[in-house]
Design an enzyme around this catalytic site. Structure first.
Site, PDB file in Angstrom:
ATOM      1  N   ASN A  73      -4.884  -3.174  -8.224  1.00 46.10           N
ATOM      2  CA  ASN A  73      -5.143  -3.532  -9.615  1.00 46.10           C
ATOM      3  C   ASN A  73      -6.391  -4.388  -9.805  1.00 46.10           C
ATOM      4  O   ASN A  73      -6.981  -4.379 -10.879  1.00 46.10           O
ATOM      5  CB  ASN A  73      -3.915  -4.206 -10.224  1.00 46.10           C
ATOM      6  CG  ASN A  73      -2.832  -3.198 -10.498  1.00 46.10           C
ATOM      7  OD1 ASN A  73      -2.870  -2.494 -11.501  1.00 46.10           O
ATOM      8  ND2 ASN A  73      -1.878  -3.068  -9.580  1.00 46.10           N
ATOM      9  N   GLU A  74      -6.772  -5.114  -8.784  1.00 48.61           N
ATOM     10  CA  GLU A  74      -7.965  -5.956  -8.883  1.00 48.61           C
ATOM     11  C   GLU A  74      -9.249  -5.167  -8.667  1.00 48.61           C
ATOM     12  O   GLU A  74     -10.211  -5.336  -9.411  1.00 48.61           O
ATOM     13  CB  GLU A  74      -7.904  -7.110  -7.873  1.00 48.61           C
ATOM     14  CG  GLU A  74      -6.920  -8.201  -8.227  1.00 48.61           C
ATOM     15  CD  GLU A  74      -7.387  -9.084  -9.371  1.00 48.61           C
ATOM     16  OE1 GLU A  74      -8.543  -8.994  -9.813  1.00 48.61           O
ATOM     17  OE2 GLU A  74      -6.569  -9.891  -9.835  1.00 48.61           O
ATOM     18  N   SER A  75      -9.272  -4.327  -7.630  1.00 46.80           N
ATOM     19  CA  SER A  75     -10.538  -3.689  -7.246  1.00 46.80           C
ATOM     20  C   SER A  75     -10.419  -2.207  -6.945  1.00 46.80           C
ATOM     21  O   SER A  75     -11.433  -1.586  -6.609  1.00 46.80           O
ATOM     22  CB  SER A  75     -11.091  -4.385  -6.002  1.00 46.80           C
ATOM     23  OG  SER A  75     -10.245  -4.108  -4.883  1.00 46.80           O
TER      24      SER A  75
END
Length: 171
Positions: A73-75
């Site tokens: 979800n971050e990267s």
């Protein structure tokens, strides 16, 4: 600028545009993983970091599947991801946070994952193992979670918590 560096810059720009589009869609209540548009497969990328994730997860006692959900979800498993706010690497560490965690190069996958997992452990401890508050604090900061007594009323953070917990539940 050489053709290979021009190509790298173009790929970074394409990936940034895809992430911006995904955030825009999420902000409108729509979702979709558009990573395949950049010619990269998340599952292939995920596998290349598996041993680093397992090592850091074991070291800090954090579920590897939670780490994977945060990275996804971050990267979207892009070790060179840099957000408009300046967060960097797989686990999108802000420069000051990275430094406080002993991360010298946030774009180095091993250092980034080590720092991100260490931060997750600190947040899990701070919030008594409450996964929702931990994930919210990873996104909005521990102070915001403390101030609001839980997930802050920020749309971005609320969507983020739902996405990470949903991804975590699928693993």
């Amino acid at each position: 600028m050489s053709s290979s560096s021009t190509s790298n810059v173009q790929m970074v720009m394409i990936q940034a545009l895809i992430k911006l589009l995904e955030k825009t869609l999420a902000g409108k209540g729509l979702s979709g993983d558009l990573s395949e548009l950049s010619g990269s497969s998340t599952s292939k990328k995920a596998g290349s970091f598996e041993s680093i994730i397992q090592k850091a997860s074991a070291k800090y006692g954090v579920d590897a599947d939670l780490v994977k959900a945060v990275i996804q979800n971050e990267s979207a498993y892009d070790p060179e991801a840099v957000s408009s706010a300046g967060a960097m690497g797989l686990m999108q560490l802000m420069p000051a946070t990275a430094a406080s965690l002993g991360v010298e190069n946030p774009l180095d996958p091993e250092e980034n994952i080590e720092g991100g997992v260490k931060l997750l452990r600190e947040l899990l401890n701070q919030f008594g193992g409450n996964l929702t508050n931990t994930v919210a604090a990873y996104n909005a900061g521990a102070g915001a979670v403390q101030q609001y007594g839980g997930v802050p009323p920020y749309q971005e953070t609320q969507l983020y918590v739902n996405r990470v917990l949903s991804t975590y539940g699928k693993s």
